[in-house]
Design a protein around this motif. Structure first.
Motif, PDB file in Angstrom:
ATOM      1  N   SER A  47       0.853  -1.183   0.000  1.00 42.16           N
ATOM      2  CA  SER A  47       0.000   0.000   0.000  1.00 42.16           C
ATOM      3  C   SER A  47       0.891   1.236   0.000  1.00 42.16           C
ATOM      4  CB  SER A  47      -0.895  -0.001   1.242  1.00 42.16           C
ATOM      5  OG  SER A  47      -0.099   0.017   2.421  1.00 42.16           O
ATOM      6  N   LYS A  48       0.476   2.268  -0.696  1.00 41.57           N
ATOM      7  CA  LYS A  48       1.256   3.507  -0.839  1.00 41.57           C
ATOM      8  C   LYS A  48       2.655   3.208  -1.379  1.00 41.57           C
ATOM      9  CE  LYS A  48      -1.188   5.676   3.024  1.00 41.57           C
ATOM     10  NZ  LYS A  48      -1.058   6.364   4.337  1.00 41.57           N
ATOM     11  N   PRO A  49       2.725   2.560  -2.529  1.00 38.55           N
ATOM     12  CA  PRO A  49       4.038   2.143  -3.053  1.00 38.55           C
ATOM     13  C   PRO A  49       4.979   3.305  -3.354  1.00 38.55           C
ATOM     14  CG  PRO A  49       2.326   1.889  -4.712  1.00 38.55           C
ATOM     15  CD  PRO A  49       1.631   2.184  -3.426  1.00 38.55           C
ATOM     16  N   LEU A  96      11.181  11.025  -7.231  1.00 36.57           N
ATOM     17  CA  LEU A  96      12.031   9.977  -6.672  1.00 36.57           C
ATOM     18  C   LEU A  96      11.550   8.584  -7.078  1.00 36.57           C
ATOM     19  CD1 LEU A  96      12.588  11.463  -3.105  1.00 36.57           C
ATOM     20  CD2 LEU A  96      14.415  10.910  -4.736  1.00 36.57           C
ATOM     21  N   SER A  97      10.250   8.349  -6.984  1.00 33.75           N
ATOM     22  CA  SER A  97       9.695   7.032  -7.310  1.00 33.75           C
ATOM     23  C   SER A  97       9.840   6.722  -8.796  1.00 33.75           C
ATOM     24  CB  SER A  97       8.219   6.964  -6.907  1.00 33.75           C
ATOM     25  OG  SER A  97       8.057   7.130  -5.526  1.00 33.75           O
ATOM     26  N   ALA A  98       9.469   7.695  -9.653  1.00 40.11           N
ATOM     27  CA  ALA A  98       9.532   7.468 -11.098  1.00 40.11           C
ATOM     28  C   ALA A  98      10.961   7.253 -11.564  1.00 40.11           C
ATOM     29  CB  ALA A  98       8.901   8.653 -11.841  1.00 40.11           C
ATOM     30  N   ALA A 147       3.990  -0.768 -10.397  1.00 42.22           N
ATOM     31  CA  ALA A 147       4.167   0.645 -10.064  1.00 42.22           C
ATOM     32  C   ALA A 147       2.830   1.353 -10.049  1.00 42.22           C
ATOM     33  CB  ALA A 147       5.104   1.303 -11.077  1.00 42.22           C
ATOM     34  N   PRO A 148       2.645   2.337  -9.159  1.00 43.08           N
ATOM     35  CA  PRO A 148       1.390   3.089  -9.122  1.00 43.08           C
ATOM     36  C   PRO A 148       1.172   3.866 -10.420  1.00 43.08           C
ATOM     37  CG  PRO A 148       3.041   4.087  -7.684  1.00 43.08           C
ATOM     38  CD  PRO A 148       3.585   2.777  -8.113  1.00 43.08           C
ATOM     39  N   ALA A 149      -0.070   4.124 -10.724  1.00 41.45           N
ATOM     40  CA  ALA A 149      -0.426   4.717 -12.014  1.00 41.45           C
ATOM     41  C   ALA A 149       0.198   6.088 -12.237  1.00 41.45           C
ATOM     42  CB  ALA A 149      -1.949   4.808 -12.133  1.00 41.45           C
TER      43      ALA A 149
END
Length: 450
Positions: free
Chosen positions: A38-40, A271-273, A343-345
């Motif tokens: 959750s909340k990746p 950071l995530s992308a 990965a989240p959308a």
């Protein structure tokens, strides 16, 4: 005179490339596991930042395998290397503990990385869990040095495969541990994977090498090397010191990139992308890191044969660039991000943008590795350390400039920074190599005449 061909270079290069590929693939699997929480975006960002800071302290330890495999020639030198490495590990562990449990880490997370809220809390937890990673990594490198020394490198590849297999299983079940905080799962996944690799190395060393104290007496080079001056702690420090400096400088790159991404208008997305996109593209980049072994091994051949190294490097770069092209410019990349990494959308498109710019990176890396190999062959390694300093300075400047451009895709700040510093380092290495190339040609001709 050594006769080379594209086929001989291919056979030589493939095992090195596979090992690097498997290692990077394992790191991409970590992001795949975090993507199932959750909340990746929070955990991916926190994990990327915590891991990059940890690598600062691990960087000196990564050179232990070269130290052991090179300097150990008898029982006395083995004992001294062990003592030196034990003290080095102890000092690093103390410094890392001070960093984690003092306000220094908090200030870096908040002021430099611009983290707050849940991302900040998760990064602190992950960093504390992976405190033991440098220590386990040092032991892992010790065993790898033993296996390299006794030419049992296939066990290193086997341990990497075992680690990747374990992480794949962990990724498949990580979503079931809903009662465990995501930050704890992230840290344990990373730490336990290294432990699995270490266990395989320990078992393999015992089965294949046996008693190291006895085997060291039967090295083929022992009778020759025992006549040399006895190894001293000063000699060990002189050998490993420059390697530590170079490794530390290289490890500063990722925290600098994360710091630049943290200054964008959407730091968590950036950071995530970047972590996901760069990690996926790096699967095709990591095998190139072994290419410097090609010019090292074949630089003593004729000028005509050495030109084949450049041709081979060009085709290698084209192949891996095409792999990244497929991920960035077809639906393959989105499919991998959605179905494999989960990965989240909201970071899919920025991550794809990262992949699209990485298409040109293989050509930069091949050129840089080619110059590295030539300079290593000439034993001009001081230029490699200077090149990394140039790389780091240019990365700092590039990240500072690009962060003010307010790009629609904030993750591209990191990509442009990495591309820019590679170009600057290549220019420096080219200029240095211009005066070293005549020496290389002379040596090649001499070997032919003989």
């Amino acid at each position: 005179m050594i006769q080379i061909s594209i086929k001989s270079m291919f056979v030589f290069y493939i095992p090195l490339a596979i090992t690097a590929l498997l290692t990077t693939l394992t790191h991409t699997l970590f992001n795949a596991g975090l993507g199932r929480l959750s909340k990746p975006e929070i955990y991916i960002s926190a994990f990327a930042v915590a891991k990059s800071l940890m690598h600062l302290f691990e960087s000196p330890i990564t050179m232990l395998r070269q130290t052991y495999s090179t300097l150990v020639v008898d029982q006395d030198s083995m004992r001294k290397v062990r003592v030196f490495c034990t003290w080095l590990i102890t000092i690093i562990g103390i410094l890392f503990a001070i960093f984690i449990y003092s306000p220094i880490s908090f200030l870096i997370f908040t002021k430099l990385m611009n983290l707050d809220g849940e991302t900040l809390s998760a990064a602190i937890v992950i960093l504390r869990i992976i405190f033991f990673f440098p220590i386990l990594s040092a032991i892992r490198n010790y065993y790898q040095g033993i296996l390299i020394k006794f030419q049992a490198t296939r066990l290193i590849t086997l341990s990497t495969i075992s680690r990747m297999f374990y992480v794949s299983i962990f990724v498949g079940v990580i979503g079931r541990f809903t009662q465990v905080p995501g930050s704890v799962l992230a840290g344990l996944m990373f730490l336990s994977a290294l432990l699995v690799e270490l266990i395989v190395l320990m078992i393999g060393k015992r089965l294949v090498v046996g008693n190291v104290n006895e085997r060291i007496l039967h090295l083929s080079q022992f009778k020759y090397l025992e006549k040399q001056n006895p190894l001293t702690y000063r000699m060990i420090f002189t050998f490993i010191g420059p390697l530590i400096v170079m490794g530390f400088i290289r490890s500063l790159g990722t925290p600098l990139v994360n710091a630049g991404l943290g200054q964008t208008y959407a730091p968590e997305i950036a950071l995530s992308a970047y972590a996901v996109g760069w990690g996926l593209g790096n699967i095709a980049i990591s095998p190139l890191g072994a290419f410097h072994q090609i010019p090292i091994s074949f630089m003593s051949t004729t000028e005509e044969q050495r030109s084949l190294v450049k041709v081979f490097g060009f085709f290698v770069a084209c192949f891996f660039s095409f792999c990244i092209f497929l991920m960035g410019y077809t639906s393959l990349g989105k499919w991998l991000l959605l179905n494999w990494i989960k990965a989240p959308a909201d970071i899919i498109q920025p991550a794809v943008g990262v992949l699209r710019w990485m298409v040109i990176l293989p050509f930069f890396v091949i050129v840089r590795e080619y110059f590295w190999g030539m300079l290593m062959y000439q034993r001009k390694t001081k230029y490699l350390s200077i090149g990394k300093i140039v790389n780091l300075l240019s990365l700092t400047v590039t990240m500072f400039v690009v962060s003010f451009l307010n790009l629609a895709n904030p993750a591209l700040v990191g990509v442009f920074g990495m591309l820019g510093c590679e170009v600057v380092e290549i220019i420096y290495l080219f200029c240095v190599s211009k005066k070293e190339i005549p020496t290389v040609k002379l040596q090649a001709k001499t070997s032919v005449n003989i």
